[in-house]
Design a protein around this motif. Structure first.
Motif, short mmCIF file in Angstrom:
data_model
loop_
_atom_site.label_atom_id
_atom_site.label_comp_id
_atom_site.label_asym_id
_atom_site.label_seq_id
_atom_site.Cartn_x
_atom_site.Cartn_y
_atom_site.Cartn_z
N THR A 134 -1.13 20.47 -13.41
CA THR A 134 -0.20 20.45 -14.54
C THR A 134 0.14 21.86 -14.98
N LYS A 135 -0.86 22.72 -15.08
CA LYS A 135 -0.63 24.11 -15.48
C LYS A 135 0.28 24.81 -14.46
N LYS A 154 -5.55 19.03 -14.51
CA LYS A 154 -5.37 20.19 -15.39
C LYS A 154 -4.77 21.36 -14.62
N GLN A 197 0.88 13.17 -12.26
CA GLN A 197 -0.37 12.75 -12.90
C GLN A 197 -0.64 11.26 -12.64
N ASN A 206 -10.06 17.71 -13.77
CA ASN A 206 -9.89 19.13 -13.47
C ASN A 206 -8.71 19.37 -12.54
#
Length: 85
Positions: A36-37, A33, A53, A30
């Motif tokens: 990254t967004k 995610k 990452q 999570n």
């Protein structure tokens, strides 16, 4: 790359001493995610996102093969018209 790995290793060791490792791989997923967004929205390059990452996974004790970064860099280079053969 070596400098990044040394920093990640040092940080991971410090976190392990403090006992603040994530409780689940899902929590790490999570976090990745969301980060990254956010980085995509800020216009970060794919290689920068991949390094983030990789670093987070290493800190969390999740093994990611080192070729992950190489593959991302090669793919990015190919997409931008370069050739790293």
């Amino acid at each position: 790359m070596e400098k990044t790995e040394a920093l990640v290793g040092k940080t991971g060791q410090e976190l392990a001493k403090k006992g603040k490792l994530p409780q689940s791989h899902g929590g790490v997923a999570n976090l990745l995610k969301v980060l990254t967004k956010t980085m995509k929205e800020q216009g970060s390059a794919i290689n920068t996102i991949a390094k983030m990452q990789y670093a987070i996974c290493i800190q969390a004790g999740i093994y990611v093969i080192p070729e992950f970064l190489t593959d991302v860099l090669v793919a990015d280079d190919i997409m931008n018209g370069g050739d790293r053969t």
